[in-house]
Design an enzyme around this catalytic site. Structure first.
Site, mmCIF file in Angstrom:
data_model
loop_
_atom_site.group_PDB
_atom_site.id
_atom_site.type_symbol
_atom_site.label_atom_id
_atom_site.label_comp_id
_atom_site.label_asym_id
_atom_site.label_seq_id
_atom_site.Cartn_x
_atom_site.Cartn_y
_atom_site.Cartn_z
ATOM 1 N N ASP A 45 -20.405 4.717 -0.069
ATOM 2 C CA ASP A 45 -20.138 5.749 0.936
ATOM 3 C C ASP A 45 -18.697 5.803 1.413
ATOM 4 O O ASP A 45 -18.407 6.384 2.452
ATOM 5 C CB ASP A 45 -21.073 5.560 2.135
ATOM 6 C CG ASP A 45 -20.639 4.403 3.013
ATOM 7 O OD1 ASP A 45 -20.181 3.390 2.462
ATOM 8 O OD2 ASP A 45 -20.733 4.515 4.240
ATOM 9 N N GLU A 46 -17.773 5.215 0.672
ATOM 10 C CA GLU A 46 -16.370 5.341 1.084
ATOM 11 C C GLU A 46 -15.450 5.316 -0.119
ATOM 12 O O GLU A 46 -15.779 4.739 -1.153
ATOM 13 C CB GLU A 46 -15.981 4.246 2.089
ATOM 14 C CG GLU A 46 -16.251 2.861 1.614
ATOM 15 C CD GLU A 46 -15.766 1.783 2.588
ATOM 16 O OE1 GLU A 46 -14.684 1.922 3.162
ATOM 17 O OE2 GLU A 46 -16.480 0.791 2.730
ATOM 18 N N ASP A 82 -14.876 7.832 4.939
ATOM 19 C CA ASP A 82 -15.988 6.911 5.148
ATOM 20 C C ASP A 82 -17.150 7.678 5.778
ATOM 21 O O ASP A 82 -16.989 8.313 6.816
ATOM 22 C CB ASP A 82 -15.514 5.789 6.086
ATOM 23 C CG ASP A 82 -16.521 4.666 6.189
ATOM 24 O OD1 ASP A 82 -17.465 4.630 5.378
ATOM 25 O OD2 ASP A 82 -16.360 3.832 7.094
HETATM 26 MG MG LIG Z 1 -19.557 4.078 6.110
#
Ligand SMILES: [Mg+2]
Length: 434
Positions: free
Chosen positions: A148-149, A55
């Site tokens: 974003d993960e 993350d």
């Molecule tokens: Mg994040």
């Protein structure tokens, strides 16, 4: 019960990747004996854990700080514009109580001197893609959850990389920092549920390993709502039956749980024990047929979302029918006003291509997501596809529904799609389920 401890390093340095001997005489070591870094990873199961959740830390804000060193040490809020909510807050802004999805005026009350930056989604997508590509160099099994993960499955990669997954991930985090200029946090465990929990334990710029035995202890005191998919309504039902914290679920009998909660009892019982068999599924790309729409203005209420959902399911269904495909996993996708994605899936016994069936499954999943959150986008998709149009004939109810739906389809073919309006687009949800 004790976890068999796998052979391999149990301590290494995140900066130089040197193995550290963790013999009794070295238990007090706080720094890497090779490079002096204090960033050591120590865990008894280190060599046996292969599922990771990665993350990015305060992603949008971190990208903006990367591009403007003047604001590196200042509180930064990404947000504003017509949506008027915080899309991301850097860790400094968070110390003032600023949180994602908070109305901008509140955020600025809490932190009046913050630098506010309008989101530059195109840029974040670009950076997100670079990070994704770096992940895909580690394993083909990368399952993105959002910009974003992602989950990564590194099982069986030790020979290719010449090192255990834990080290591969530490090196990845280090390289992303150097090459892309942003930081990530890594959670390493034995399944997706626990990896996701782990990545949150040591943020930002963190690295946490978590094995099942530790997870059980850690989960015990958490409220049942901590388990993913347990929204306020399910939590309320669980609490009413005496399941307040996860320890209550851990003590329960599996069969009894399944009896009390037919649709989710088994899943909850297992997750409470840190058991999660979901596989890391790489980007399924073309193997999903779906329709989605972004709303003019954000929507919170079920009735409005439900009507839109029906149209999406009809569209998805007609695409399935025209390519003669049917699928046995139905997915509802929602994006919140602050660009967080919620994806909910349910697998069904037999593949379907029926709008009514896709809708009834999505509708149930949608109902669980209604908690006052404002949504900006919704999608309905079907995956785990196979060829065939003579599906949905497995039981009598499905057969009747399929028959009715095909009759409508053939009328539409003859007279155009406006000729027959079905389901809640016209009659309300109850009729659609007939
Ligand atoms: Mg994040």
């Amino acid at each position: 019960m004790s976890v068999p401890e796998p052979a391999g390093p149990r301590c290494f340095c995140r900066d130089c990747l040197a193995d550290l001997d963790m013999g009794v005489q070295n238990l007090g070591v706080r720094r890497c004996t090779a490079c002096g870094s204090p960033r050591l990873v120590r865990h008894r199961s280190l060599a046996g854990l292969t599922i990771a959740h990665i993350d990015c830390d305060a992603f949008y804000a971190t990208v903006e700080k990367r591009d403007n060193p003047d604001i590196a040490d200042k509180p930064v809020i990404i947000g504003g514009g017509k949506r008027g909510v915080v899309s991301a807050a850097c860790y400094i802004a968070r110390t003032y109580g600023v949180r994602s999805a908070m109305p901008m005026f509140k955020a600025l009350e809490a932190c009046p001197h913050a630098t506010v930056i309008r989101p530059d989604m195109a840029k974040y997508v670009r950076v997100g893609r670079e990070v994704r590509q770096a992940m895909q160099a580690l394993t083909p099994l990368v399952e993105p959850l959002s910009i974003d993960e992602a989950f990564l499955d590194l099982s069986g990669t030790e020979r290719v990389h010449g090192m255990i997954p834990a080290k591969v991930l530490a090196r990845f985090a280090r390289d992303v920092e150097r090459d892309i200029g942003i930081t990530v946090s890594v959670g390493l465990s034995c399944n997706k549920f626990l990896a996701k929990i782990a990545s949150d334990l040591d943020k930002p710029r963190g690295f946490a390993a978590l094995d099942q035995e530790e997870a059980r202890l850690m989960l015990a005191e958490k409220p049942v709502g901590f388990i993913f998919g347990v929204g306020p309504a399910t939590q309320e039902r669980l609490v009413q039956r005496g399941f307040r914290i996860i320890a209550d679920l851990q003590k329960a009998d599996e069969i009894e749980m399944m009896r009390q909660f037919p649709s989710e009892g088994r899943r909850l019982w297992r997750l409470a024990r840190g058991i999660d068999d979901r596989r890391v599924e790489p980007d399924r790309g073309a193997k999903t047929i779906s329709s989605e729409t972004t709303f003019e203005t954000d929507i919170r209420d079920f009735a409005t979302l439900e009507k839109i959902l029906w149209r999406l399911c009809e569209k998805t269904s007609s695409r399935l029918k025209s390519s003669e495909l049917a699928g046995s996993t139905v997915t509802l996708k929602l994006k919140t006003a602050d660009f967080r994605q919620r994806t909910r899936s349910q697998s069904i016994a037999a593949p379907t291509q029926l709008a009514a069936k896709i809708f009834s499954i999505c509708r149930e999943m949608l109902a669980k997501e209604i908690d006052g959150t404002a949504f900006r986008l919704m999608g309905a998709g079907v995956s785990a596809l196979r060829e065939g149009s003579a599906v949905d004939d497995t039981d009598m109810l499905d057969r009747r529904a399929a028959h009715a739906e095909r009759a409508v389809d053939s009328l539409r073919k003859k007279f155009g799609s406006a000729a027959v309006i079905r389901g809640i687009a016209y009659e309300g949800p109850e009729k659609a389920q007939e």
